[in-house]
Scaffold this motif. Structure first.
Motif, PDB file in Angstrom:
ATOM      1  N   SER A  44       0.821  -1.208   0.000  1.00 24.73           N
ATOM      2  CA  SER A  44       0.000   0.000   0.000  1.00 24.73           C
ATOM      3  C   SER A  44       0.857   1.261   0.000  1.00 24.73           C
ATOM      4  N   SER A  45       1.941   1.260   0.766  1.00 21.73           N
ATOM      5  CA  SER A  45       2.820   2.434   0.796  1.00 21.73           C
ATOM      6  C   SER A  45       3.528   2.625  -0.546  1.00 21.73           C
ATOM      7  N   THR A  46       3.883   1.517  -1.199  1.00 22.20           N
ATOM      8  CA  THR A  46       4.525   1.623  -2.516  1.00 22.20           C
ATOM      9  C   THR A  46       3.573   2.207  -3.546  1.00 22.20           C
ATOM     10  N   LEU A  47       2.338   1.724  -3.573  1.00 24.73           N
ATOM     11  CA  LEU A  47       1.351   2.254  -4.512  1.00 24.73           C
ATOM     12  C   LEU A  47       1.061   3.724  -4.246  1.00 24.73           C
ATOM     13  N   LEU A  48       0.939   4.094  -2.966  1.00 28.46           N
ATOM     14  CA  LEU A  48       0.685   5.490  -2.616  1.00 28.46           C
ATOM     15  C   LEU A  48       1.844   6.377  -3.051  1.00 28.46           C
ATOM     16  N   ALA A  49       3.073   5.934  -2.795  1.00 25.02           N
ATOM     17  CA  ALA A  49       4.247   6.729  -3.156  1.00 25.02           C
ATOM     18  C   ALA A  49       4.388   6.858  -4.669  1.00 25.02           C
ATOM     19  N   MET A  50       4.105   5.786  -5.394  1.00 23.51           N
ATOM     20  CA  MET A  50       4.216   5.837  -6.855  1.00 23.51           C
ATOM     21  C   MET A  50       3.194   6.796  -7.452  1.00 23.51           C
ATOM     22  N   LEU A  51       1.951   6.721  -6.987  1.00 23.62           N
ATOM     23  CA  LEU A  51       0.911   7.584  -7.538  1.00 23.62           C
ATOM     24  C   LEU A  51       1.170   9.057  -7.205  1.00 23.62           C
ATOM     25  N   LEU A  52       1.464   9.340  -5.946  1.00 29.98           N
ATOM     26  CA  LEU A  52       1.726  10.726  -5.554  1.00 29.98           C
ATOM     27  C   LEU A  52       3.015  11.249  -6.180  1.00 29.98           C
ATOM     28  N   GLY A  53       4.055  10.412  -6.167  1.00 31.29           N
ATOM     29  CA  GLY A  53       5.330  10.845  -6.736  1.00 31.29           C
ATOM     30  C   GLY A  53       5.230  11.128  -8.218  1.00 31.29           C
ATOM     31  N   ALA A  54       4.533  10.245  -8.950  1.00 29.27           N
ATOM     32  CA  ALA A  54       4.371  10.461 -10.391  1.00 29.27           C
ATOM     33  C   ALA A  54       3.554  11.716 -10.667  1.00 29.27           C
ATOM     34  N   TRP A  55       2.474  11.919  -9.930  1.00 29.01           N
ATOM     35  CA  TRP A  55       1.626  13.097 -10.138  1.00 29.01           C
ATOM     36  C   TRP A  55       2.385  14.385  -9.838  1.00 29.01           C
ATOM     37  N   ILE A  56       3.104  14.412  -8.720  1.00 32.07           N
ATOM     38  CA  ILE A  56       3.863  15.614  -8.355  1.00 32.07           C
ATOM     39  C   ILE A  56       4.982  15.869  -9.359  1.00 32.07           C
ATOM     40  N   GLY A  57       5.674  14.802  -9.773  1.00 35.58           N
ATOM     41  CA  GLY A  57       6.766  14.966 -10.722  1.00 35.58           C
ATOM     42  C   GLY A  57       6.300  15.449 -12.086  1.00 35.58           C
ATOM     43  N   ILE A  58       5.205  14.882 -12.585  1.00 33.79           N
ATOM     44  CA  ILE A  58       4.684  15.290 -13.896  1.00 33.79           C
ATOM     45  C   ILE A  58       4.205  16.733 -13.856  1.00 33.79           C
ATOM     46  N   LEU A  59       3.452  17.071 -12.819  1.00 34.36           N
ATOM     47  CA  LEU A  59       2.943  18.440 -12.711  1.00 34.36           C
ATOM     48  C   LEU A  59       4.079  19.430 -12.527  1.00 34.36           C
ATOM     49  N   GLY A  60       5.127  19.022 -11.774  1.00 34.73           N
ATOM     50  CA  GLY A  60       6.270  19.907 -11.596  1.00 34.73           C
ATOM     51  C   GLY A  60       7.032  20.127 -12.886  1.00 34.73           C
ATOM     52  N   ALA A  61       7.112  19.090 -13.735  1.00 32.45           N
ATOM     53  CA  ALA A  61       7.809  19.237 -15.018  1.00 32.45           C
ATOM     54  C   ALA A  61       7.015  20.110 -15.985  1.00 32.45           C
ATOM     55  N   ILE A  62       5.692  19.931 -16.003  1.00 32.78           N
ATOM     56  CA  ILE A  62       4.858  20.731 -16.899  1.00 32.78           C
ATOM     57  C   ILE A  62       4.867  22.197 -16.479  1.00 32.78           C
ATOM     58  N   ARG A  63       4.801  22.427 -15.176  1.00 35.56           N
ATOM     59  CA  ARG A  63       4.804  23.798 -14.642  1.00 35.56           C
ATOM     60  C   ARG A  63       6.165  24.117 -14.026  1.00 35.56           C
ATOM     61  N   ARG A  64       7.180  23.969 -14.801  1.00 36.90           N
ATOM     62  CA  ARG A  64       8.547  24.154 -14.314  1.00 36.90           C
ATOM     63  C   ARG A  64       8.756  25.578 -13.812  1.00 36.90           C
ATOM     64  N   TYR A  65       9.438  25.677 -12.660  1.00 34.72           N
ATOM     65  CA  TYR A  65       9.774  26.943 -12.005  1.00 34.72           C
ATOM     66  C   TYR A  65       8.553  27.711 -11.506  1.00 34.72           C
ATOM     67  N   SER A  66       7.400  27.046 -11.450  1.00 32.99           N
ATOM     68  CA  SER A  66       6.206  27.690 -10.904  1.00 32.99           C
ATOM     69  C   SER A  66       6.213  27.583  -9.385  1.00 32.99           C
ATOM     70  N   VAL A  67       5.191  28.151  -8.766  1.00 37.51           N
ATOM     71  CA  VAL A  67       5.085  28.080  -7.302  1.00 37.51           C
ATOM     72  C   VAL A  67       4.926  26.626  -6.865  1.00 37.51           C
ATOM     73  N   PHE A  68       4.124  25.863  -7.594  1.00 33.32           N
ATOM     74  CA  PHE A  68       3.937  24.445  -7.253  1.00 33.32           C
ATOM     75  C   PHE A  68       5.243  23.681  -7.350  1.00 33.32           C
ATOM     76  N   ASP A  69       6.015  23.932  -8.403  1.00 37.31           N
ATOM     77  CA  ASP A  69       7.292  23.243  -8.576  1.00 37.31           C
ATOM     78  C   ASP A  69       8.259  23.590  -7.455  1.00 37.31           C
TER      79      ASP A  69
END
Length: 217
Positions: free
Chosen positions: A4-29
């Protein structure tokens, strides 16, 4: 707990990483970067104690420990007890995967084939899901396959803090009692996890990238 912790980390990590790459240097990133650095710096046992103090002692939302309430072994009760240790165990993995996913995504979205797809008039959603994400997942597959066995060390601390009857706590108790056969068995199981993680990563590589599968034929 580890699954469960692996699935949670993968989903959150992938979502945060993708959004951070799309919105590079933004407040969210910037906040994601700061949050990842903090998460990597926080000791697991300290964060576990904070979760217990705030959400169990202070707010009373989560149980302070154990796998289920005595006399109530229902699925919902076990799921309620799983939330706290799952969040603690997934903290560091989420930070690691978000950073790797951001770097991998940034490398992919700057490739020529992505510019070509955008020049053809494809929607950003199609470019992200069909062209960028699939190629960005390749490094993540390797990291996931090799990182799963390391969760056992984090589970050792987390299960001790939350008095969770799992393999991590069993390993620590076996060392304290000098029960060497059990210690050797758990170490052997960890070695098997490393081999299985590497094998699964290799197989998933062929699924994610057809070029790799065709090269082996």
């Amino acid at each position: 707990l580890m699954l469960s912790s692996t699935l949670l980390a993968m989903l959150l990590g992938a979502w945060i990483g993708i959004l951070g790459a799309i919105r590079r240097y933004s407040v969210f990133d910037s906040l994601a970067t700061i949050g990842a650095m903090i998460a990597l710096s926080i000791p697991t046992f300290w964060f576990g104690l904070v979760v217990i103090y705030v959400f169990s002692v202070g707010l009373g939302w989560l149980p302070a420990g154990n796998r289920y309430t005595v006399g109530d072994g229902s699925f919902l009760n076990q799921l309620h007890h799983l939330i706290g240790p799952c969040i603690v165990l997934a903290l560091v993995s989420t930070a690691v995967w978000s950073r790797y996913m951001r770097s991998s995504m940034l490398e992919v979205i700057n490739q020529d084939y992505v510019r070509t797809a955008r020049a053809k008039g494809l929607s950003e959603r199609t470019i992200l899901l069909r062209h960028s994400l699939r190629n960005a997942l390749l490094p993540m597959i390797t990291i996931t396959g090799l990182h799963v066995p390391t969760l056992l060390s984090g589970a050792l601390v987390t299960e001790t803090v939350f008095t969770w009857p799992g393999m991590g706590r069993l390993f620590l108790d076996s060392i304290s009692y000098r029960d060497y056969p059990v210690v050797m068995g758990i170490l052997m199981f960890s070695a098997v996890l490393v081999l299985l993680g590497s094998l699964i990563a290799d197989l998933l590589y062929g699924v994610a990238d057809p070029r790799i599968a065709s090269s082996h034929r």
